[in-house]
Design an enzyme around this catalytic site. Structure first.
Site, PDB file in Angstrom:
ATOM      1  N   ALA A   1      14.237   2.634 -23.922  1.00 29.43           N
ATOM      2  CA  ALA A   1      15.243   3.666 -24.678  1.00 29.43           C
ATOM      3  C   ALA A   1      15.855   4.167 -23.300  1.00 29.43           C
ATOM      4  CB  ALA A   1      14.198   4.413 -24.991  1.00 29.43           C
TER       5      ALA A   1
ATOM      6  N   ALA B   1      16.137  13.639 -21.471  1.00 27.53           N
ATOM      7  CA  ALA B   1      15.317  12.493 -22.131  1.00 27.53           C
ATOM      8  C   ALA B   1      15.090  12.187 -23.397  1.00 27.53           C
ATOM      9  CB  ALA B   1      13.682  12.889 -21.393  1.00 27.53           C
ATOM     10  N   ASN B   2      14.203  11.301 -23.813  1.00 28.82           N
ATOM     11  CA  ASN B   2      14.055  10.856 -25.040  1.00 28.82           C
ATOM     12  C   ASN B   2      12.448  10.529 -25.489  1.00 28.82           C
ATOM     13  OD1 ASN B   2      13.559   7.846 -24.774  1.00 28.82           O
ATOM     14  ND2 ASN B   2      15.440   7.860 -24.113  1.00 28.82           N
ATOM     15  N   ARG B   3      12.136  10.554 -26.638  1.00 31.20           N
ATOM     16  CA  ARG B   3      10.979  10.326 -27.135  1.00 31.20           C
ATOM     17  C   ARG B   3       9.877   9.051 -26.765  1.00 31.20           C
ATOM     18  NH1 ARG B   3       9.461  14.776 -29.871  1.00 31.20           N
ATOM     19  NH2 ARG B   3      11.515  15.997 -31.020  1.00 31.20           N
ATOM     20  N   SER B   4      10.856   8.150 -26.122  1.00 30.97           N
ATOM     21  CA  SER B   4      10.193   6.896 -26.142  1.00 30.97           C
ATOM     22  C   SER B   4       8.761   6.822 -25.326  1.00 30.97           C
ATOM     23  CB  SER B   4      10.968   5.812 -25.307  1.00 30.97           C
ATOM     24  OG  SER B   4      10.454   4.698 -24.803  1.00 30.97           O
TER      25      SER B   4
END
Ligand code: CTP
Ligand code: CA
Length: 226
Positions: free
Chosen positions: A99, A33-36
């Site tokens: 993102a 995943a990512n920090r969006s």
């Protein structure tokens, strides 16, 4: 009609927005995943609805309420996001604020991967489809296609290259490097990049960025209405 245009500049228009991260499964309990946070994308969907548009928001996993007056389609992976986006065309305006994970695991394990059963597992990645480029270069193409570019260095240079590479009309570039901390935060410092040039906006609330972007998009759609 003039009055309606002033109050609801996107009345009668269909708008699609992507928002949030995507989650790419590794096994049943793990994902990439990512920090969006989805804040900017959700704010854009809300602003477009306020401007009178019929809005479809395709969102990855976020901890945000559905924006009022917006149809929300929740997805998890990049491939699901692409399918949901394509299902909801044609639109007049598409804004890609998600993102999207650039890569996913080449194989998703059916069962939880256990430790201590031989060597440390190696994650092999494959590239995800580029949703923005697919829509910008595909058919039916929205009249206005807007991408985002989150960069940590040489923001404008990277963003200009992205505009050309992806075939979109505008790029909203933001600096997500150390110290700026916009990912997850409430405000954003952006540059609007088009063929005509670069406009740098002051730091403002994500909701204010959303309203300005929607107002600019409405102007542009009006300009090229026959
Ligand atoms: N995007 C997309 N699908 C992808 C990757 C990106 O739709 N698989 C969209 C994003 O929503 C954003 C734009 O493309 O509007 C730019 O995303 P970004 O991650 O900044 O660009 P990439 O082309 O993925 O390049 P990189 O991450 O290497 O900078
Ligand atoms: Ca990317």
């Amino acid at each position: 009609a003039a009055r309606k245009l002033a109050l609801l500049p996107l009345a009668g228009k269909r708008v699609l927005v992507t928002s949030g991260p995507t989650h790419e499964p590794i096994d049943p309990v793990r994902y990439i995943a990512n920090r969006s946070s989805g804040k900017q994308g959700h704010a854009i969907a809300a602003a477009a609805a306020e401007a009178g548009a019929e809005v479809i928001l395709v969102s990855g996993p976020v901890n945000l309420p559905d924006p009022p007056g917006v149809r929300v389609r929740r997805v998890s992976t990049a491939r699901e996001m692409l399918a949901a986006v394509l299902e909801n065309l044609p639109v007049d305006l598409a804004i890609f604020a998600a993102a999207v994970a650039d890569w996913r695991a080449a194989e998703e394990a059916d069962a939880k991967i256990k430790k201590g059963k031989g060597p440390v597992p190696q994650l092999s990645l494959v590239e995800n489809p580029d949703i923005l480029a697919t829509v910008a270069k595909g058919s039916p193409r929205p009249r206005l296609v807007v991408g985002f570019a989150a960069e940590t260095d040489t923001v404008l240079e990277h963003a200009r290259a992205k505009l050309a590479r992806k075939g979109c009309d505008w790029i909203v570039a933001n600096d997500v490097g150390k110290g700026t901390g916009v990912m997850g935060g409430g405000s954003n410092t952006v540059h609007l990049i088009s063929e005509e040039g670069i406009e740098s906006w002051p730091t403002m609330d994500k909701s204010e960025v959303a309203r300005r972007l929607v107002a600019r998009a409405a102007e542009r759609l009006r300009e090229d209405t026959p």
